[in-house]
Design an enzyme around this catalytic site. Structure first.
Site, PDB file in Angstrom:
ATOM      1  CG  ASP A   1      -1.829   1.212   1.243  1.00 54.24           C
ATOM      2  OD1 ASP A   1      -2.904   1.141   0.610  1.00 54.24           O
ATOM      3  OD2 ASP A   1      -1.480   2.231   1.869  1.00 54.24           O
TER       4      ASP A   1
ATOM      5  CE1 TYR B   1       0.862   7.875   3.023  1.00 58.82           C
ATOM      6  CE2 TYR B   1       1.145   5.788   1.879  1.00 58.82           C
ATOM      7  CZ  TYR B   1       0.423   6.590   2.737  1.00 58.82           C
ATOM      8  OH  TYR B   1      -0.728   6.110   3.310  1.00 58.82           O
TER       9      TYR B   1
ATOM     10  CE  LYS C   1      -3.620   4.993   1.286  1.00 55.80           C
ATOM     11  NZ  LYS C   1      -2.287   4.381   1.143  1.00 55.80           N
TER      12      LYS C   1
END
Length: 391
Positions: A89, A94, A122
């Site tokens: 994930d 990030y 995401k």
């Protein structure tokens, strides 16, 4: 006088009949008690395994709270693959795309023909070259300067300095984010699932949930076309997750990643778990170590942990020691106890941390029932919180 009396009696009869046929308000049922809610939560009976029940959380690959070399990130992914991890994930957020780049390169180097590797990313933020950022982006408060290197709030010191994170939960933004993520991860491995990330204020939520032009509906279209396999949410606040699940048609979401809402410190996610259980939506439980607090860290919910939270952690540590189990093993056992929790995410930044999590998962099967009884007796868990083994 008799005619007047007859009229009066008739009036009374009419009033009585009207009262009889008038719909009476139905009293609202009392909300279920916490005990009843806890009893309704189905608990896991199957044994735990790395491949089926753990997700490698890849934000640390970008160097969260501190730099790590690329070679260390690669070794982390290599070891995870060797020990059975198949779900990874990540997110553009990030390290402003750095986590995705490192994960993609590591999988390209080490995954080879490994079957069933699933990459989750995401949407909700687009990494724009500085020249593409518009005055409108800035005026509408969409530029996240606090996540850029050099800002005191930036927790990814290795993030690239040539892009600006811009919030965009529209259908167009979601499609661009997907294309950008796929390019950073590499074209050889298709992104398996996308999660709507941090849509936790009125503006973000409205943009994501807007019919047709919003990001959620775009993700459903992408799933239907085969561009992705799964539509998910990635949020910290269970309130917004529940709202999204209730407002969108059943079947919209395959899973939700709920962060920090079901661990030894915080159990705010019980109602969300019951809703997901009733709708057949799987939960991917993130933040199971309470921002790393339960594995020796000093942060809680992305800030320095307050003294009362540290004290609570120390009580848990003493209890785990008393019962002869590692505290992280108890944390994993608790996080994966509800059957609706399909997987738990563990964020790691080294090969040794990967190995440690695998050992903790194995030890989770041996956490004694007495530990949970003592935790409730000491007030570390409420009496109605469901625990492994059905207590």
């Amino acid at each position: 006088s008799l005619p007047r009396l007859g009229v009066a009696v008739a009036s009374v009869l009419v009033a009585v009949l009207a009262a009889l046929v008038r719909p009476r308000p139905v009293p609202s049922p009392d909300p279920p008690s916490p005990r009843a809610m806890a009893d309704a939560l189905e608990l896991r009976a199957e044994p735990l395994s790395v491949e089926k029940h753990l997700i490698l959380g890849c934000s640390p690959l970008a160097g969260i709270y501190g730099s790590i070399p690329e070679s260390q990130a690669f070794d982390t992914v290599k070891t995870a693959l060797e020990l059975g991890f198949r779900d990874f994930d990540t997110a553009p957020h990030y390290g402003l795309g750095l986590s995705e780049r490192r994960l993609g390169a590591a999988l390209e180097k080490h995954a080879g023909e490994t079957p069933d590797v699933r990459v989750w990313s995401k949407v909700g933020r687009v990494m724009k070259p500085h020249a593409e950022v518009t005055d409108k982006d800035r005026a509408e408060g969409k530029v996240e300067e606090g996540n850029m290197p050099g800002h005191p709030g930036c927790i990814f010191p290795d993030a690239p300095k040539d892009v600006t994170p811009v919030l965009d939960y529209s259908a167009e933004g979601v499609r661009r984010s997907h294309a950008d993520s796929q390019r950073r991860l590499g074209s050889s491995r298709k992104i398996f699932g996308l999660r709507v990330h941090d849509a936790e204020d009125a503006t973000r939520y409205a943009a994501a949930s807007e019919p047709v032009t919003g990001g959620v509906d775009a993700l459903v279209e992408m799933r239907e076309s085969g561009s992705i396999e799964a539509v998910s949410l990635g949020m910290n606040d269970p309130t917004y997750v529940k709202r999204m699940l209730l407002e969108k048609p059943n079947g919209t979401f395959d899973s939700v990643m709920s962060a920090g809402a079901w661990n030894l410190i915080d159990q705010d996610g019980l109602e969300l778990m019951l809703l997901c259980q009733s709708r057949g939506v799987k939960i991917h439980n993130a933040g199971i170590f309470a921002s790393g607090l339960l594995v020796g860290g000093d942060h809680y919910k992305y800030e320095k942990a307050p003294a009362e939270i540290i004290a609570r952690r120390e009580k848990w540590a003493a209890l785990a020691k008393k019962h002869g189990v590692p505290l992280p093993a108890a944390a994993i056992a608790f996080a994966l106890a509800p059957a609706v929790v399909e997987k738990a995410a563990v964020g790691v930044k080294s090969a040794n941390e990967v190995r440690a999590n695998v050992l903790w998962l194995e030890a989770a099967a041996n956490v004694p029932k007495r530990l949970w009884e003592d935790a409730k007796a000491q007030g570390l868990l409420a009496a109605d919180v469901p625990t492994p083994g059905g207590e």
